[in-house]
Motif scaffolding. Sequence first.
Motif, PDB file in Angstrom:
ATOM      1  N   VAL A 185      -0.604  16.461  22.747  1.00 52.72           N
ATOM      2  CA  VAL A 185      -0.239  17.799  22.153  1.00 52.72           C
ATOM      3  C   VAL A 185       0.606  18.583  23.162  1.00 52.72           C
ATOM      4  O   VAL A 185       1.587  19.026  22.750  1.00 52.72           O
ATOM      5  CB  VAL A 185      -1.603  18.844  22.189  1.00 52.72           C
ATOM      6  N   CYS A 186       0.295  18.462  24.462  1.00 53.81           N
ATOM      7  CA  CYS A 186       1.065  19.340  25.731  1.00 53.81           C
ATOM      8  C   CYS A 186       2.592  18.689  25.714  1.00 53.81           C
ATOM      9  O   CYS A 186       3.233  19.312  26.424  1.00 53.81           O
ATOM     10  CB  CYS A 186       0.460  19.144  26.844  1.00 53.81           C
ATOM     11  N   ALA A 187       2.577  17.420  25.206  1.00 55.61           N
ATOM     12  CA  ALA A 187       4.047  16.891  25.381  1.00 55.61           C
ATOM     13  C   ALA A 187       5.014  17.474  24.747  1.00 55.61           C
ATOM     14  O   ALA A 187       6.157  17.452  25.278  1.00 55.61           O
ATOM     15  CB  ALA A 187       4.185  15.683  24.861  1.00 55.61           C
ATOM     16  N   PHE A 188       4.678  18.184  23.693  1.00 52.77           N
ATOM     17  CA  PHE A 188       5.696  19.215  23.098  1.00 52.77           C
ATOM     18  C   PHE A 188       6.172  20.625  23.604  1.00 52.77           C
ATOM     19  O   PHE A 188       7.082  21.196  23.123  1.00 52.77           O
ATOM     20  CB  PHE A 188       5.384  19.258  21.405  1.00 52.77           C
ATOM     21  N   LEU A 189       5.331  20.832  24.546  1.00 53.69           N
ATOM     22  CA  LEU A 189       5.679  22.356  25.265  1.00 53.69           C
ATOM     23  C   LEU A 189       6.924  22.564  25.764  1.00 53.69           C
ATOM     24  O   LEU A 189       7.563  23.623  25.752  1.00 53.69           O
ATOM     25  CB  LEU A 189       4.450  22.562  26.336  1.00 53.69           C
ATOM     26  N   PRO A 190       7.665  21.521  26.458  1.00 51.65           N
ATOM     27  CA  PRO A 190       8.838  21.864  26.767  1.00 51.65           C
ATOM     28  C   PRO A 190       9.848  22.138  25.884  1.00 51.65           C
ATOM     29  O   PRO A 190      11.023  22.592  26.209  1.00 51.65           O
ATOM     30  CB  PRO A 190       9.350  20.586  27.730  1.00 51.65           C
ATOM     31  N   PHE A 250       1.359  25.736  31.259  1.00 52.46           N
ATOM     32  CA  PHE A 250       0.337  25.201  30.375  1.00 52.46           C
ATOM     33  C   PHE A 250       0.268  23.631  30.460  1.00 52.46           C
ATOM     34  O   PHE A 250      -0.722  22.849  30.580  1.00 52.46           O
ATOM     35  CB  PHE A 250       0.371  25.564  28.587  1.00 52.46           C
ATOM     36  N   TYR A 251       1.568  23.034  30.783  1.00 55.09           N
ATOM     37  CA  TYR A 251       1.762  21.712  30.803  1.00 55.09           C
ATOM     38  C   TYR A 251       1.279  21.079  32.274  1.00 55.09           C
ATOM     39  O   TYR A 251       0.518  20.161  32.351  1.00 55.09           O
ATOM     40  CB  TYR A 251       3.285  21.130  30.555  1.00 55.09           C
ATOM     41  N   MET A 252       1.532  22.041  33.178  1.00 56.93           N
ATOM     42  CA  MET A 252       1.167  21.549  34.535  1.00 56.93           C
ATOM     43  C   MET A 252      -0.526  21.732  34.791  1.00 56.93           C
ATOM     44  O   MET A 252      -1.148  21.140  35.354  1.00 56.93           O
ATOM     45  CB  MET A 252       1.551  22.771  35.503  1.00 56.93           C
ATOM     46  N   ALA A 253      -1.022  22.897  33.952  1.00 62.06           N
ATOM     47  CA  ALA A 253      -2.571  22.969  33.810  1.00 62.06           C
ATOM     48  C   ALA A 253      -3.326  21.507  33.267  1.00 62.06           C
ATOM     49  O   ALA A 253      -4.254  21.011  33.887  1.00 62.06           O
ATOM     50  CB  ALA A 253      -2.994  24.094  32.794  1.00 62.06           C
TER      51      ALA A 253
END
Length: 407
Positions: free
Chosen positions: A384-389, A240-243
């Motif tokens: 938003v994506c910053a929190f995925l890890p 998701f982050y890579m997307a």
Amino acid sequence: MSQSAEALPGAAGRSLAQKTAFGILVAISMSHLLNDLMQSVISAIYPILKNEFALDFGQIGIIQLVFQLTASILQPLVGIYTDKRPLPFSLPVGMGFTLIGLLLLATAGSYVMILVSVAMIGLGSSIFHPESSRVARMASGGRHGLAQSLFQVGGNFGSAIGPLLAALIILPRGQGAVAWFALAALIGILLLSRVGLWYRAQHRAAGGKKAVQAVVSTLPRKVVVRSLVILALLIFSKFFYMAALTSYYTFFLIDEFGVSVRDSQLYLFVFLGAVAVGTVAGGPIGDRFGRKFVIWFSILGVLPFTLLLPHASLFWTVVLSIIIGLVLSSAFSAIIVYAQELMPGKVGMVSGLFFGFAFGMGGIGAAALGELADMTSIKFVFQVCAFLPVIGLLTAFLPNLAPPRRH
């Protein structure tokens, strides 16, 4: 290592086996480079397609979704089938579908034809990945992490080179210049035909039967299932982050810093180059220190940098993207080999399942994030994506498998 190689006596046999294996690993890595180079053309020409066909971010996300779903749905099925009945020459056939898709994309005159063309390219990828991952493991000589990294780094370098070539070839000439990339498909077909001959020789040397590993998992079924679910969530986090980065990084740079389309493609090339370098390191580190260590470091370790990226200047955005690419990319080869060790004897199914799931998550992520960008902004998507890890904390619940090899 192949059974025919193992039958060779003494040191001479081992030397020949290693030489043959590395030759095949180079060939399959180069084929992966060509395959992913052609795939990366799709996202690299999004700015052209957006202007030419007056598309919004949601429609861009649908293109990526169609491509990545067709590149993922068939992969587990291909893997399950070829675990029982190997298909050595399915590899050049898959590359043929990619060739057709590129030619259709170069001549597409409508949004529907764009979707058809990217679906054909995705179908070729769906056939390519499970069997090529099996070939990499066959040629590994027991160094599974190294072999998987060499295989994957070819794809990452292809993904990095693709946007650069698109900036040099397609941007000045327009959509029709996509047809030039069909030459890469022709080279790939030749390489994979040679790999297919080697693959067939190994299959015949094994008596024409399925090569079943002697190792059987001793873990309880519920532990295996729980571990597979955790690995799936980790892949969700990573892809998701890579997307966000692969599909919308150029738009983020254009919107946030006013860079040109050409410069944004060059910055994307830098990021994808860092991804390629990180992929090379991930496999050997996993062989030496263990897969779980690499997964910990890669997924959770990238969190501070993802949190900083949406708030940085252009210079620090590029620097942070390089760090993120280096760290985050080391996880996938470790996850694939870890999953193969969880379910020994099912290399094709595991490879197809995880490559397919990864592509699917990337496609769903691109579509969902495109819609989110239309409703909010590209910058908000990155915030938003910053929190995925944070999902990397689940690595604590994975069992320790093979001990790391320190010598």
